[in-house]
Design a protein around this motif. Structure first.
Motif, PDB file in Angstrom:
ATOM      1  N   ASP A  32     -38.995  57.174  10.167  1.00  0.00           N
ATOM      2  CA  ASP A  32     -40.341  57.094   9.581  1.00  0.00           C
ATOM      3  C   ASP A  32     -40.738  58.428   8.949  1.00  0.00           C
ATOM      4  O   ASP A  32     -41.411  58.454   7.909  1.00  0.00           O
ATOM      5  N   ASN A  33     -40.323  59.524   9.552  1.00  0.00           N
ATOM      6  CA  ASN A  33     -40.658  60.841   8.999  1.00  0.00           C
ATOM      7  C   ASN A  33     -39.964  61.068   7.659  1.00  0.00           C
ATOM      8  O   ASN A  33     -40.549  61.658   6.740  1.00  0.00           O
ATOM      9  N   ARG A  37     -39.292  58.803   5.545  1.00  0.00           N
ATOM     10  CA  ARG A  37     -40.067  58.021   4.574  1.00  0.00           C
ATOM     11  C   ARG A  37     -41.296  58.813   4.119  1.00  0.00           C
ATOM     12  O   ARG A  37     -41.664  58.799   2.942  1.00  0.00           O
ATOM     13  N   LYS A  38     -41.943  59.492   5.062  1.00  0.00           N
ATOM     14  CA  LYS A  38     -43.119  60.284   4.715  1.00  0.00           C
ATOM     15  C   LYS A  38     -42.767  61.422   3.760  1.00  0.00           C
ATOM     16  O   LYS A  38     -43.602  61.863   2.970  1.00  0.00           O
ATOM     17  N   ASN A  72     -39.056  68.922   8.900  1.00  0.00           N
ATOM     18  CA  ASN A  72     -40.323  69.268   8.247  1.00  0.00           C
ATOM     19  C   ASN A  72     -40.399  70.752   7.940  1.00  0.00           C
ATOM     20  O   ASN A  72     -40.989  71.171   6.943  1.00  0.00           O
ATOM     21  N   THR A  99     -37.894  66.235  -2.172  1.00  0.00           N
ATOM     22  CA  THR A  99     -37.331  64.923  -1.862  1.00  0.00           C
ATOM     23  C   THR A  99     -35.944  64.772  -2.473  1.00  0.00           C
ATOM     24  O   THR A  99     -35.016  64.253  -1.827  1.00  0.00           O
TER      25      THR A  99
END
Length: 336
Positions: A141-142, A144-145, A172, A190
């Motif tokens: 999920d991270n 995706r963020k 991160n 990204t």
């Protein structure tokens, strides 16, 4: 309860992926119903793997094993694939470990990977078995963020599954580092994570030095760095190939106006290619010449790095937090 959730996820994936209705011969659900008797025979065989030397209490573990094997067949794994996974993950492990392995496989299947792809991913990165399913889902999920949408996300996991073994804080941190220290846009960050996922394991000092070397010494902009795959190549290889071209008169550092007296080769043409291609089409040199230069470059780098370990520099802690030192990393090394 975990098995029920698993079956629901897999049924959704199965019906979506099946070329026909549930009665189609290629549907995993149909094979499961059609081959119910062979499946029971398979359970009995696989549940006894490595049990011949086990203590009598090993029979108590069969419930967890049967649950995992049943779920694997429900997911569409073939008999051979189930056997391979069983040998890798079962052994004499306790039920809670088997359940953890099943949760990892469930996350990968829910991510859209078919059984054969899951096997390849786990074979490439068996460390994923040590990650809890909930934690693995959190890391997915991270990503995706951070902008890795469907398609790009699967590509990254397929080619570099080690990314899912790293804490969210580390990923991160590298993303923030690329934005703040290398001045990349969110989309460029990204793109780096998608095409150069191994950058998350790179030393921060070397990463910043590589960016500053490309920016100040080679005169490159951020867009070209990302597009040409600079972050996929080690700092040592960047310096070696650039230095070799420069000393052969084939590359010049642009002046303040960004101009050169010669046309510099594009970064992607000499950095993101095999060494043979680099030598024959760009450097126009032999492998022997390049090897001699590489040894000289290694010696020069060692001489440059020696002063960094003397005096008060030893007391300074390296890392992302040391902003003053990081921002001057390349310029400090240039002084001789």
């Amino acid at each position: 309860m975990a098995a029920q959730l698993c079956r629901k996820l897999v049924l959704i994936w199965t019906f979506r992926a099946a070329p026909g209705h549930v009665g189609c011969g290629r549907s995993p659900v149909y094979r499961m119903l059609r081959d119910k008797q062979p499946k029971v025979f398979l359970f009995r065989n696989l549940c006894s793997i490595n049990d011949h030397n086990s203590e009598p209490t090993a029979g108590q573990r069969r419930t967890g094993r049967e649950e995992m094997l049943n779920s694997l067949v429900d997911m569409g794994f073939t008999e051979a694939e189930v056997e391979e996974l069983a040998r890798r993950t079962l052994g004499s492990r306790p039920d809670h470990t088997v359940t953890q392995h099943l949760s990892v496989l469930t996350v990968l299947v829910a991510l859209g990977f078919n059984p054969s792809s899951v096997l390849k991913i786990m074979g490439k990165c068996p460390e994923l078995y040590q990650v809890k399913g909930a934690l693995l889902q959190q890391r997915v999920d991270n990503l995706r963020k951070l902008g890795l949408v469907e398609g790009s996300l699967q590509r990254v996991v397929r080619h570099y599954p080690q990314l899912l073994t790293l804490p969210v804080k580390r990923v991160n941190g590298v993303s923030r580092f690329l934005r703040e220290k290398c001045h990349l846009t969110a989309q460029q960050v990204t793109d780096v994570l998608r095409d150069s996922a191994a950058v998350v394991l790179e030393d921060m000092d070397k990463l910043e030095y590589k960016f500053q070397y490309a920016y100040f010494r080679m005169g490159l902009g951020q867009a070209e760095m990302v597009k040409s795959g600079l972050f996929r190549v080690s700092l040592e290889e960047v310096r070696c190939r650039h230095g070799f071209l420069e000393r052969r008169g084939l590359y010049q550092t642009p002046d303040k106006k960004g101009q050169t007296r010669i046309v510099n080769p594009k970064l992607k043409d000499f950095l993101a290619v095999p060494e043979d291609t680099f030598l024959s089409k760009v450097a126009l040199a032999t492998g022997v010449e390049f090897e001699v230069f590489r040894k000289l470059m290694d010696r020069e780098i060692q001489e440059e790095e020696e002063p960094e370990f003397s005096g008060s520099d030893i007391d300074d802690e390296k890392g992302y937090e040391s902003e003053d030192k990081g921002s001057a990393g390349y310029r400090k090394r240039r002084k001789k």
